[in-house]
Motif scaffolding. Structure first.
Motif, PDB file in Angstrom:
ATOM      1  N   PHE A 180       0.827  -1.206   0.000  1.00  0.00           N
ATOM      2  CA  PHE A 180       0.000   0.000   0.000  1.00  0.00           C
ATOM      3  C   PHE A 180       0.862   1.257   0.000  1.00  0.00           C
ATOM      4  O   PHE A 180       0.627   2.190  -0.768  1.00  0.00           O
ATOM      5  CB  PHE A 180      -0.933   0.002   1.212  1.00  0.00           C
ATOM      6  N   VAL A 181       1.875   1.298   0.862  1.00  0.00           N
ATOM      7  CA  VAL A 181       2.710   2.499   0.983  1.00  0.00           C
ATOM      8  C   VAL A 181       3.541   2.729  -0.269  1.00  0.00           C
ATOM      9  O   VAL A 181       3.701   3.879  -0.725  1.00  0.00           O
ATOM     10  CB  VAL A 181       3.614   2.387   2.224  1.00  0.00           C
ATOM     11  N   ASN A 182       4.067   1.672  -0.873  1.00  0.00           N
ATOM     12  CA  ASN A 182       5.015   1.826  -1.971  1.00  0.00           C
ATOM     13  C   ASN A 182       4.398   1.682  -3.359  1.00  0.00           C
ATOM     14  O   ASN A 182       5.042   2.096  -4.343  1.00  0.00           O
ATOM     15  CB  ASN A 182       6.143   0.798  -1.826  1.00  0.00           C
ATOM     16  N   PRO A 186       1.068   5.763  -4.125  1.00  0.00           N
ATOM     17  CA  PRO A 186       1.451   6.631  -5.257  1.00  0.00           C
ATOM     18  C   PRO A 186       0.456   6.594  -6.410  1.00  0.00           C
ATOM     19  O   PRO A 186       0.214   7.615  -7.066  1.00  0.00           O
ATOM     20  CB  PRO A 186       2.811   6.080  -5.681  1.00  0.00           C
ATOM     21  N   LEU A 187      -0.127   5.411  -6.674  1.00  0.00           N
ATOM     22  CA  LEU A 187      -1.142   5.329  -7.724  1.00  0.00           C
ATOM     23  C   LEU A 187      -2.379   6.132  -7.357  1.00  0.00           C
ATOM     24  O   LEU A 187      -3.008   6.773  -8.217  1.00  0.00           O
ATOM     25  CB  LEU A 187      -1.523   3.861  -7.968  1.00  0.00           C
ATOM     26  N   TRP A 188      -2.741   6.126  -6.102  1.00  0.00           N
ATOM     27  CA  TRP A 188      -3.939   6.816  -5.623  1.00  0.00           C
ATOM     28  C   TRP A 188      -3.741   8.340  -5.618  1.00  0.00           C
ATOM     29  O   TRP A 188      -4.617   9.093  -6.049  1.00  0.00           O
ATOM     30  CB  TRP A 188      -4.282   6.300  -4.229  1.00  0.00           C
ATOM     31  N   LEU A 296       2.878  12.328   0.303  1.00  0.00           N
ATOM     32  CA  LEU A 296       2.481  10.923   0.181  1.00  0.00           C
ATOM     33  C   LEU A 296       2.387  10.258   1.549  1.00  0.00           C
ATOM     34  O   LEU A 296       1.406   9.557   1.848  1.00  0.00           O
ATOM     35  CB  LEU A 296       3.483  10.175  -0.707  1.00  0.00           C
ATOM     36  N   TYR A 297       3.406  10.437   2.372  1.00  0.00           N
ATOM     37  CA  TYR A 297       3.398   9.801   3.690  1.00  0.00           C
ATOM     38  C   TYR A 297       2.275  10.329   4.572  1.00  0.00           C
ATOM     39  O   TYR A 297       1.737   9.592   5.401  1.00  0.00           O
ATOM     40  CB  TYR A 297       4.760  10.000   4.370  1.00  0.00           C
ATOM     41  N   ARG A 298       1.906  11.598   4.425  1.00  0.00           N
ATOM     42  CA  ARG A 298       0.803  12.146   5.222  1.00  0.00           C
ATOM     43  C   ARG A 298      -0.534  11.556   4.816  1.00  0.00           C
ATOM     44  O   ARG A 298      -1.491  11.604   5.592  1.00  0.00           O
ATOM     45  CB  ARG A 298       0.775  13.668   5.086  1.00  0.00           C
TER      46      ARG A 298
END
Length: 307
Positions: A180-182, A186-188, A296-298
């Motif tokens: 999900f994170v990697n 990013p796709l979302w 992205l991380y937020r």
């Protein structure tokens, strides 16, 4: 009277005790006044039918093969992934160079055709077949003991979970979170992951070193032990495959236990050497690239506010 009893005892002593054998439906033909078949004629084959309607094998056989061969396919992706995230960072002169190699090789397993074939589908089949195997064996046990009511079935114990299976169940949420994170995030957010490389991971380590270190260590350690022990089982090299009893059998099982764990530790150490030793120390990205990574991380649900 004594003579008759002694004669009966002598006859009994002369008799030879034989193991019972089933009556053959299609007895072997007698050739040359001999009951034993010639070596050139093969013995008659018995056919079986399974609950799936396929002749020759049972449901457990097919579910086990699905679980086994799906892990073969996923191992191809794993080899690419370890090379890109560990071996390349260890051999490259700096992190940007290793990340460029990653971006060059990643399309081979993240293309629209390859990703479903060697990652998504094998992973789903592997997990699903393992769960179905557990439920099927539980159902077989309840049928064996005649537990046809809910109250009786509750009294029948579930099949024991092996250490390899337990690691696999623990690995599922870890892999889902990692993907999900990697990949999904990013796709979302950005509509693609073409700009996501090793610097993105290094930026996460720099922003939240404790969370990233613990999460990465648990993920890599669980994955390494699960993969190595799983392959040891498929190859018949795990301790449970030793059928020899006695002291020698116990020593062989113990040696295999140490060897499999040593290989698991070696794989985990090699994986972490590039991941933690190189990528984890790559530092925080600056400028607009770093701001994009922060955004992205937020966006990570629940945990993003602390990153």
């Amino acid at each position: 009277m004594a003579r008759r009893e002694s004669r009966s005892n002598g006859l009994l002593d002369a008799l030879q005790e034989l193991e019972p054998s089933p009556v053959e439906d299609d007895p072997i033909s007698v050739e040359k006044d001999s009951y034993f078949p010639s070596t050139s004629s093969p013995p008659p084959q018995l056919t079986r039918s399974s609950t799936l309607g396929l002749s020759g094998h049972s449901t457990v056989y097919y579910l086990t093969r699905i679980q086994k061969y799906s892990s073969y396919t996923f191992t191809i992706f794993l080899a690419f992934h370890i090379s890109n995230t560990s071996l390349l960072p260890l051999s490259a002169p700096n992190l940007p160079t290793a990340s460029s190699y990653l971006l060059l090789t990643r399309p081979y397993y993240q293309s629209p055709l390859a990703e479903p074939l060697i990652i998504i589908t094998p992973l789903i089949l592997h997990i699903t077949s393992g769960i179905l195997l557990r439920f099927y064996r539980r159902r077989a046990v309840t049928k064996r003991y005649g537990a046809d009511t809910h109250a009786l079935r509750r009294g029948v114990a579930w099949p024991k979970v092996s250490g390899t299976s337990a690691l696999g169940y623990l690995l599922v949420p870890l892999v889902v979170g990692h993907a999900f994170v990697n990949r999904v995030l990013p796709l979302w957010v950005e509509g693609g992951s073409s700009g996501i490389g090793l610097e993105y991971v290094a930026h996460g380590f720099a922003k939240s070193p404790k969370v990233a270190f613990v999460g990465y260590t648990v993920l890599v350690g669980t994955a390494a032990w699960h993969f190595v022990w799983g392959w040891a089982k498929w190859l018949g090299l795990n301790p449970e495959s030793v059928t020899e009893q006695g002291v020698e059998g116990g020593l062989r099982r113990k040696r295999r236990w140490y060897v499999v764990n040593a290989v698991s530790a070696l794989l985990a150490g090699l994986w972490m050497a590039g991941g933690l030793g190189v990528v984890g120390r790559g530092g925080e990205m600056k400028g607009w690239v770093g701001k994009g990574y922060d955004e992205l991380y937020r966006r990570i649900p629940i945990f993003g506010r602390w990153l």
